[in-house]
Design a protein around this motif. Structure first.
Motif, mmCIF file in Angstrom:
data_model
loop_
_atom_site.group_PDB
_atom_site.id
_atom_site.type_symbol
_atom_site.label_atom_id
_atom_site.label_comp_id
_atom_site.label_asym_id
_atom_site.label_seq_id
_atom_site.Cartn_x
_atom_site.Cartn_y
_atom_site.Cartn_z
ATOM 1 N N GLY A 146 -47.223 -5.342 4.466
ATOM 2 C CA GLY A 146 -46.478 -6.121 5.437
ATOM 3 C C GLY A 146 -47.350 -7.081 6.226
ATOM 4 N N ILE A 147 -46.734 -8.141 6.714
ATOM 5 C CA ILE A 147 -47.463 -9.140 7.492
ATOM 6 C C ILE A 147 -47.936 -8.541 8.811
ATOM 7 C CG2 ILE A 147 -47.264 -11.354 8.681
ATOM 8 C CD1 ILE A 147 -45.336 -12.190 6.433
ATOM 9 N N ALA A 148 -47.161 -7.656 9.396
ATOM 10 C CA ALA A 148 -47.539 -7.052 10.674
ATOM 11 C C ALA A 148 -48.866 -6.300 10.585
ATOM 12 C CB ALA A 148 -46.429 -6.118 11.154
ATOM 13 N N SER A 149 -49.189 -5.729 9.432
ATOM 14 C CA SER A 149 -50.451 -4.993 9.267
ATOM 15 C C SER A 149 -51.605 -5.889 8.824
ATOM 16 C CB SER A 149 -50.277 -3.851 8.272
ATOM 17 O OG SER A 149 -50.013 -4.363 6.987
ATOM 18 N N LEU A 150 -51.327 -7.118 8.460
ATOM 19 C CA LEU A 150 -52.352 -8.031 7.958
ATOM 20 C C LEU A 150 -53.432 -8.311 9.000
ATOM 21 C CD1 LEU A 150 -53.307 -9.919 5.676
ATOM 22 C CD2 LEU A 150 -51.830 -11.676 6.655
ATOM 23 N N GLY A 151 -53.056 -8.438 10.254
ATOM 24 C CA GLY A 151 -54.016 -8.754 11.305
ATOM 25 C C GLY A 151 -55.113 -7.734 11.478
ATOM 26 N N HIS A 152 -54.861 -6.482 11.140
ATOM 27 C CA HIS A 152 -55.861 -5.427 11.266
ATOM 28 C C HIS A 152 -56.810 -5.386 10.069
ATOM 29 C CE1 HIS A 152 -54.001 -3.897 14.852
ATOM 30 N NE2 HIS A 152 -52.837 -3.963 14.242
ATOM 31 N N GLN A 153 -56.508 -6.147 9.039
ATOM 32 C CA GLN A 153 -57.336 -6.149 7.832
ATOM 33 C C GLN A 153 -58.295 -7.333 7.775
ATOM 34 O OE1 GLN A 153 -54.791 -5.866 4.420
ATOM 35 N NE2 GLN A 153 -53.533 -4.293 5.342
ATOM 36 N N LEU A 154 -58.103 -8.300 8.659
ATOM 37 C CA LEU A 154 -58.919 -9.517 8.625
ATOM 38 C C LEU A 154 -60.072 -9.447 9.619
ATOM 39 C CD1 LEU A 154 -56.028 -12.139 8.540
ATOM 40 C CD2 LEU A 154 -57.362 -11.268 6.611
ATOM 41 N N ARG A 155 -61.167 -10.121 9.283
ATOM 42 C CA ARG A 155 -62.341 -10.212 10.155
ATOM 43 C C ARG A 155 -62.487 -11.662 10.604
ATOM 44 N NH1 ARG A 155 -66.396 -6.809 10.859
ATOM 45 N NH2 ARG A 155 -65.837 -5.617 9.010
ATOM 46 N N CYS A 156 -62.764 -11.864 11.876
ATOM 47 C CA CYS A 156 -62.928 -13.208 12.436
ATOM 48 C C CYS A 156 -64.175 -13.865 11.842
ATOM 49 C CB CYS A 156 -63.046 -13.135 13.955
ATOM 50 S SG CYS A 156 -63.279 -14.748 14.737
#
Length: 79
Positions: free
Chosen positions: A46-56
């Motif tokens: 899901g898109i909602a969980s995508l933010g926790h998988q990415l690194r700045c």
């Protein structure tokens, strides 16, 4: 084009050619997520969980990003 509220998964976003942007919660850096990266199996949820998988790419933190999807017809939604 369907309503933006029907796009729930990364695959949905890719199917509708939506632009996905991430904003780091730590430093505020904002960048478009490369579409080619999103075809990796770990991003199939899901898109909602995508933010926790990415690194700045600026501060290198993995603190959970705000994700915004924008469809070609201008609809947008933030997760």
């Amino acid at each position: 084009m369907p309503s933006i509220s029907t796009i729930e998964t990364v695959r949905d976003a890719l199917a509708y050619d939506a632009q996905i942007t991430a904003q780091c919660r730590a430093c505020g850096h904002r960048a478009e997520v490369p579409t080619a990266r999103l075809y990796e199996p770990r991003f199939s949820g899901g898109i909602a969980s995508l933010g926790h998988q990415l690194r700045c790419t600026r501060c290198r933190r993995k603190t959970g990003a705000l994700i915004t999807i924008t469809t070609p017809d201008g609809q947008s939604r933030t997760y």
